[in-house]
Design a protein around this motif. Sequence first.
Motif, PDB file in Angstrom:
ATOM      1  N   ALA A 125      -4.974  13.118 -12.363  1.00  0.00           N
ATOM      2  CA  ALA A 125      -4.023  12.084 -12.783  1.00  0.00           C
ATOM      3  C   ALA A 125      -3.029  11.797 -11.659  1.00  0.00           C
ATOM      4  N   VAL A 126      -2.591  12.846 -10.954  1.00  0.00           N
ATOM      5  CA  VAL A 126      -1.675  12.669  -9.821  1.00  0.00           C
ATOM      6  C   VAL A 126      -2.388  11.964  -8.675  1.00  0.00           C
ATOM      7  N   VAL A 127      -3.638  12.332  -8.432  1.00  0.00           N
ATOM      8  CA  VAL A 127      -4.428  11.692  -7.370  1.00  0.00           C
ATOM      9  C   VAL A 127      -4.542  10.188  -7.609  1.00  0.00           C
ATOM     10  N   LEU A 128      -4.869   9.794  -8.833  1.00  0.00           N
ATOM     11  CA  LEU A 128      -5.028   8.374  -9.150  1.00  0.00           C
ATOM     12  C   LEU A 128      -3.724   7.610  -8.950  1.00  0.00           C
ATOM     13  N   LEU A 129      -2.613   8.243  -9.319  1.00  0.00           N
ATOM     14  CA  LEU A 129      -1.316   7.591  -9.144  1.00  0.00           C
ATOM     15  C   LEU A 129      -0.992   7.446  -7.649  1.00  0.00           C
ATOM     16  N   CYS A 130      -1.287   8.475  -6.863  1.00  0.00           N
ATOM     17  CA  CYS A 130      -1.078   8.409  -5.411  1.00  0.00           C
ATOM     18  C   CYS A 130      -1.904   7.281  -4.802  1.00  0.00           C
ATOM     19  N   GLU A 131      -3.167   7.176  -5.228  1.00  0.00           N
ATOM     20  CA  GLU A 131      -4.040   6.128  -4.691  1.00  0.00           C
ATOM     21  C   GLU A 131      -3.479   4.744  -4.985  1.00  0.00           C
ATOM     22  N   GLU A 132      -2.968   4.560  -6.198  1.00  0.00           N
ATOM     23  CA  GLU A 132      -2.399   3.263  -6.569  1.00  0.00           C
ATOM     24  C   GLU A 132      -1.163   2.944  -5.734  1.00  0.00           C
ATOM     25  N   LEU A 133      -0.334   3.947  -5.483  1.00  0.00           N
ATOM     26  CA  LEU A 133       0.870   3.730  -4.689  1.00  0.00           C
ATOM     27  C   LEU A 133       0.530   3.444  -3.224  1.00  0.00           C
ATOM     28  N   ILE A 134      -0.436   4.163  -2.697  1.00  0.00           N
ATOM     29  CA  ILE A 134      -0.848   3.940  -1.307  1.00  0.00           C
ATOM     30  C   ILE A 134      -1.408   2.528  -1.142  1.00  0.00           C
ATOM     31  N   GLU A 135      -2.209   2.081  -2.100  1.00  0.00           N
ATOM     32  CA  GLU A 135      -2.774   0.727  -2.048  1.00  0.00           C
ATOM     33  C   GLU A 135      -1.673  -0.327  -2.067  1.00  0.00           C
ATOM     34  N   ALA A 136      -0.554  -0.026  -2.742  1.00  0.00           N
ATOM     35  CA  ALA A 136       0.536  -1.001  -2.854  1.00  0.00           C
ATOM     36  C   ALA A 136       1.194  -1.287  -1.501  1.00  0.00           C
ATOM     37  N   THR A 137       1.055  -0.382  -0.525  1.00  0.00           N
ATOM     38  CA  THR A 137       1.625  -0.635   0.798  1.00  0.00           C
ATOM     39  C   THR A 137       0.791  -1.622   1.597  1.00  0.00           C
ATOM     40  N   GLU A 138      -0.454  -1.878   1.149  1.00  0.00           N
ATOM     41  CA  GLU A 138      -1.375  -2.793   1.836  1.00  0.00           C
ATOM     42  C   GLU A 138      -1.550  -2.404   3.305  1.00  0.00           C
ATOM     43  N   GLN A 139      -1.553  -1.104   3.548  1.00  0.00           N
ATOM     44  CA  GLN A 139      -1.764  -0.528   4.876  1.00  0.00           C
ATOM     45  C   GLN A 139      -0.735  -1.003   5.900  1.00  0.00           C
ATOM     46  N   VAL A 140       0.454  -1.360   5.420  1.00  0.00           N
ATOM     47  CA  VAL A 140       1.549  -1.755   6.305  1.00  0.00           C
ATOM     48  C   VAL A 140       2.585  -0.638   6.318  1.00  0.00           C
ATOM     49  N   GLY A 141       3.009  -0.209   7.501  1.00  0.00           N
ATOM     50  CA  GLY A 141       4.026   0.826   7.596  1.00  0.00           C
ATOM     51  C   GLY A 141       3.435   2.223   7.650  1.00  0.00           C
ATOM     52  N   THR A 142       4.328   3.211   7.605  1.00  0.00           N
ATOM     53  CA  THR A 142       3.942   4.615   7.725  1.00  0.00           C
ATOM     54  C   THR A 142       4.395   5.387   6.496  1.00  0.00           C
ATOM     55  N   ILE A 143       3.497   6.178   5.912  1.00  0.00           N
ATOM     56  CA  ILE A 143       3.847   7.074   4.801  1.00  0.00           C
ATOM     57  C   ILE A 143       4.045   8.470   5.390  1.00  0.00           C
ATOM     58  N   HIS A 144       5.212   9.037   5.175  1.00  0.00           N
ATOM     59  CA  HIS A 144       5.557  10.325   5.791  1.00  0.00           C
ATOM     60  C   HIS A 144       5.238  11.527   4.909  1.00  0.00           C
ATOM     61  N   GLY A 145       5.007  11.318   3.635  1.00  0.00           N
ATOM     62  CA  GLY A 145       4.716  12.458   2.786  1.00  0.00           C
ATOM     63  C   GLY A 145       4.719  12.098   1.318  1.00  0.00           C
ATOM     64  N   ILE A 146       4.293  13.054   0.498  1.00  0.00           N
ATOM     65  CA  ILE A 146       4.228  12.896  -0.954  1.00  0.00           C
ATOM     66  C   ILE A 146       5.052  14.012  -1.597  1.00  0.00           C
ATOM     67  N   GLY A 147       5.963  13.640  -2.465  1.00  0.00           N
ATOM     68  CA  GLY A 147       6.759  14.623  -3.199  1.00  0.00           C
ATOM     69  C   GLY A 147       6.412  14.577  -4.675  1.00  0.00           C
ATOM     70  N   ILE A 148       6.297  15.742  -5.298  1.00  0.00           N
ATOM     71  CA  ILE A 148       5.971  15.824  -6.719  1.00  0.00           C
ATOM     72  C   ILE A 148       7.041  16.660  -7.415  1.00  0.00           C
ATOM     73  N   SER A 149       7.622  16.099  -8.466  1.00  0.00           N
ATOM     74  CA  SER A 149       8.619  16.788  -9.279  1.00  0.00           C
ATOM     75  C   SER A 149       7.948  17.250 -10.566  1.00  0.00           C
ATOM     76  N   VAL A 150       8.044  18.553 -10.862  1.00  0.00           N
ATOM     77  CA  VAL A 150       7.327  19.129 -12.000  1.00  0.00           C
ATOM     78  C   VAL A 150       8.264  19.974 -12.849  1.00  0.00           C
ATOM     79  N   HIS A 151       8.192  19.810 -14.168  1.00  0.00           N
ATOM     80  CA  HIS A 151       8.940  20.679 -15.071  1.00  0.00           C
ATOM     81  C   HIS A 151       8.277  22.047 -15.101  1.00  0.00           C
ATOM     82  N   GLY A 152       9.062  23.087 -14.964  1.00  0.00           N
ATOM     83  CA  GLY A 152       8.521  24.431 -15.057  1.00  0.00           C
ATOM     84  C   GLY A 152       8.763  25.241 -13.796  1.00  0.00           C
ATOM     85  N   MET A 153       8.018  26.319 -13.649  1.00  0.00           N
ATOM     86  CA  MET A 153       8.163  27.220 -12.515  1.00  0.00           C
ATOM     87  C   MET A 153       7.203  26.816 -11.404  1.00  0.00           C
ATOM     88  N   VAL A 154       7.750  26.696 -10.191  1.00  0.00           N
ATOM     89  CA  VAL A 154       6.967  26.234  -9.048  1.00  0.00           C
ATOM     90  C   VAL A 154       7.225  27.152  -7.864  1.00  0.00           C
TER      91      VAL A 154
END
Length: 386
Positions: A125-154
Amino acid sequence: MVKEMPRNSKWMRSYNRALVLRLIRMHQPISRVELAQQTKLTKPTVSNIVGELIADQLVTERELGVSNGGRKPILLELVAKEQYVIGIDATSHRFIGVIADLSGNTIHEVETMGKFDTNEELMEAVVLLCEELIEATEQVGTIHGIGISVHGMVNPETGVILFAPRFHLHDVALKEHLEKRFAYPVFIENDVRALASFELLFGEGVGVDQFFYLYAGEGIGGAYVLDGKLIDGENHITGEVGHMRLDLDGPICSCGNRGCLEALAGEKALLRDFEAIDPQVKTLTELRKRLTDGDPNAKTAYQRAGEYIGIGVLNTIHLINPKRILLGGPMFELAPSIVDQIKERVEHTALTTASRETDVKMVPWSEKQGALSAAALATNSIFQTI
């Protein structure tokens, strides 16, 4: 836990680069001369670092500054345009994802709903959301990283979700899974510590080297920042004020103990108690509506919760003595009078005159705050040392 690294030339080079970049973010627009003065680095060293940051398209030069008699200084600021990070809030079955620039502005936002019964389903589910967000950039610019906020112990070092109580999942190796799928560094963190990271970068924690962030909503949690860094702790539970026991004979908490602050004052606990008064109220949405509509029983319930949270804040001040307490989350947005209760308790009952003057303030909250905070995890990595 803050870990010391060997002070070799590579470490020092990275430290100086992160220091300069961090000061540009905090004080932009700023000149090279001002950077040299604040960092105590030589002017050639600052110029070399700035040259690297400009080449990496992280910093840009802007119009000339005001002259003090000599040549007008060239000012520096972050390049926000086309420099992106991805943030995903995975704290409930409603995932919210954003693309944000390095100044914390939202460029694109998406969300998805789902039921995740296995580790693999949550990760996909996280992968699919990442793919959708990456596609939204239309390959313009630079993505520096992915952050995930999760409830619970990490475990933020390994990126493993040790326990996600709302999904009933254990040992989710999310960082490893995502870094195999995408060519970006991935940062996984507990949701409340992610919120504190956002305040450290863009909010009331900017320039404050020690503060405590307390979240109150369905649950209650906290995060501690010291020397400008999130403190994780030996077993990744630093800041868990929600599980501070206040009543030995109190209601059972989700952790299994009795009388924890969360079991007494979290919105889930308020809903549990309110159902005994009015069985028609069965969801947090209904309870919150009762409060905003002025229902006296709802107002009393939140006021009572404020008393308990005030005790939790007071205990936190006595334990770690922070310069600032930041209060964030839906409870404070819905019932801002709670903030006044907490301030009053601190002003009248903290141990010393100085501690009674601890800076306590509410910070803004919105539904996408978790996703923006997750993005801040990736942004923060750019401004920190390796």
